[in-house]
Design an enzyme around this catalytic site. Structure first.
Site, mmCIF file in Angstrom:
data_model
loop_
_atom_site.group_PDB
_atom_site.id
_atom_site.type_symbol
_atom_site.label_atom_id
_atom_site.label_comp_id
_atom_site.label_asym_id
_atom_site.label_seq_id
_atom_site.Cartn_x
_atom_site.Cartn_y
_atom_site.Cartn_z
ATOM 1 N N SER A 89 0.810 -1.214 0.000
ATOM 2 C CA SER A 89 0.000 0.000 0.000
ATOM 3 C C SER A 89 0.841 1.261 0.000
ATOM 4 C CB SER A 89 -0.917 0.004 1.225
ATOM 5 O OG SER A 89 -0.184 0.276 2.399
ATOM 6 N N THR A 200 -1.996 2.807 2.535
ATOM 7 C CA THR A 200 -1.510 4.078 3.082
ATOM 8 C C THR A 200 -1.047 3.913 4.523
ATOM 9 O OG1 THR A 200 -3.187 5.235 1.778
ATOM 10 C CG2 THR A 200 -2.079 6.524 3.464
ATOM 11 N N THR A 218 1.695 6.988 0.659
ATOM 12 C CA THR A 218 0.865 5.945 0.052
ATOM 13 C C THR A 218 1.260 5.667 -1.394
ATOM 14 O OG1 THR A 218 -1.455 5.302 -0.317
ATOM 15 C CG2 THR A 218 -0.870 7.531 -0.923
ATOM 16 N N ARG A 228 -3.706 9.968 -11.168
ATOM 17 C CA ARG A 228 -4.629 10.188 -10.039
ATOM 18 C C ARG A 228 -3.822 10.543 -8.780
ATOM 19 N NH1 ARG A 228 -5.294 7.686 -4.681
ATOM 20 N NH2 ARG A 228 -7.462 7.988 -4.084
ATOM 21 N N GLY A 230 -4.431 11.139 -4.659
ATOM 22 C CA GLY A 230 -5.418 10.932 -3.592
ATOM 23 C C GLY A 230 -5.347 12.013 -2.537
ATOM 24 N N THR A 251 -6.430 7.134 6.249
ATOM 25 C CA THR A 251 -6.136 6.102 5.260
ATOM 26 C C THR A 251 -7.488 5.671 4.682
ATOM 27 O OG1 THR A 251 -6.294 4.330 6.904
ATOM 28 C CG2 THR A 251 -4.105 5.252 6.518
ATOM 29 N N GLY A 252 -7.438 5.137 3.484
ATOM 30 C CA GLY A 252 -8.694 4.698 2.874
ATOM 31 C C GLY A 252 -9.020 5.505 1.635
HETATM 32 N N1 GLY Z 1 -5.830 7.463 1.128
HETATM 33 C C1 GLY Z 1 -4.992 7.038 0.100
HETATM 34 C C2 GLY Z 1 -5.486 7.329 -1.227
HETATM 35 O O1 GLY Z 1 -6.674 7.430 -1.438
HETATM 36 O O2 GLY Z 1 -4.687 7.435 -2.135
#
Ligand code: GLY
Length: 357
Positions: A89, A200, A218, A228, A230, A251-252
């Site tokens: 991750s 993450t 992450t 992309r 985040g 995280t998430g």
């Molecule tokens: N929280 C990590 C991401 O969405 O990239």
């Protein structure tokens, strides 16, 4: 202790800075941050992180009680995961984007000096947290992205390397084999069995002087659209510190957090007098209120994972998420351990999610 940019770049910087990260092709040197006027005493030093930071919180806590700066300590903590090829991750071995390229995001904040740094879409450098700190320490900017962030890192002495491990490449190939001409990115099969992560690591710390820092790093959402970015590198979303109040991070599913600037919001709720747990529960509720319909089940519950972490100026802390079951890592005078996150819904109320294995 501060060192100049020239010293940082030169081979001698490692010795000058004095603190070496775990050995690897991309190992780099931490630059101890400048000492500042001590803040009011905290109740107690503590380091918290997402559950994958269980080794890191111990390292960071031990550094802090020995006098290290809070940001240096937590970056050393997250470096353990960044450099671990088994953690898919983050950093080396992170799951790649849909083209099979590992693109990393990170940001950090140093409470006592009110500074922040961030990188987005960084390729080939295993420790984006350290590159984010270099942006903070050596530029007049806060965020660098893409090819220019990579060039900046290399110019600063970071060593490029292939971050796609064989294990992550095999996972990517299995994911890719499932794609078809009708894929439109939003309609996921309900039976995806390929590993997916919004992994993450977020880490936050306070020392005995009451100084606070935060960092999040992450590889982002697995199989993401190239380019992309985040929430992790977004100051105020993926992490945030106000040295007078506290710190928070997440995280998430980053998109859901970006919608509410979750880390900043948590710190603002703490500023209003909420405990870390109360603040994070309010943020979780706000996330759900701001979620579009396709991301919620018929009962209005989220179809995605998102977990928040926070500490306040007194050294109180919490983790919080939508569904019972998430844990977070803590280290204080009682040692390193995981504790359960606060939650909005019991386990039994959790709907099946599109990316459940
Ligand atoms: N929280 C990590 C991401 O969405 O990239």
């Amino acid at each position: 202790m501060t060192i100049s940019r020239r010293e940082f770049i030169s081979a001698g910087a490692t010795a000058a800075a004095g603190i070496a990260v775990a050995s690897s092709a991309s190992a780099h040197t931490l630059v101890p941050s400048a000492p500042v006027v001590p803040a009011a005493p905290a109740a107690r030093p503590v380091v918290i992180a997402s559950a994958n930071g269980i080794r890191g919180v111990k390292t960071a806590y031990e550094m802090i009680v020995q006098g290290a700066d809070t940001l240096d300590a937590i970056i050393a903590g997250v470096n353990i995961q960044e450099l671990d090829p088994e953690d898919q991750s983050v950093g080396l071995g992170g799951l790649p984007n849909e083209n099979g390229v590992v693109q990393l995001d990170a940001s950090c904040m140093h409470g006592p000096t009110k500074r922040a740094g961030a990188v987005g879409c960084l390729e080939d450098i295993a420790t984006p947290s350290l590159v984010a700190k270099a942006v903070m320490d050596y530029t007049n900017h806060i965020m660098l992205v893409g090819a220019d962030a990579r060039k900046f890192a290399i110019d600063m002495g970071f060593k490029p390397q292939n971050l796609l491990t064989e294990k992550s490449r095999q996972d990517w190939l299995r994911w890719k084999a499932r794609q078809n001409a009708n894929d439109n990115w939003l309609d996921h099969d309900d039976d995806i069995r390929i590993k997916f992560t919004t992994g993450t690591i977020n880490m936050n710390a306070i020392n005995a002087q009451g100084d606070i820092s935060s960092v999040t790093t992450t590889s982002g959402i697995a199989w993401k659209v190239p380019g992309r970015v985040g929430d992790s590198p977004i100051v105020g979303a993926g992490q945030y510190t106000d040295n007078e109040v506290g710190a928070a991070g997440s995280t998430g599913r980053g998109e859901s957090n970006i919608m509410v600037c979750g880390a900043f919001l948590a710190v603002e709720f703490m500023r209003q007098g909420k405990s870390p747990e109360e603040a994070l529960m309010l943020v979780m509720k706000r996330v759900i209120e701001h979620s579009e319909k396709r991301l919620l089940d018929p009962n209005g519950r989220p179809l995605f994972g998102l977990t928040f972490y926070a500490i306040n100026k007194k050294g109180e802390y919490a983790g919080a998420c939508a569904y019972e079951g998430d844990m977070f890592a803590v280290c204080d005078a009682r040692g390193a351990r995981v504790e359960p996150c606060a939650y909005l819904y019991r386990k039994e109320e959790r709907p099946r999610m599109p990316n459940d294995a």
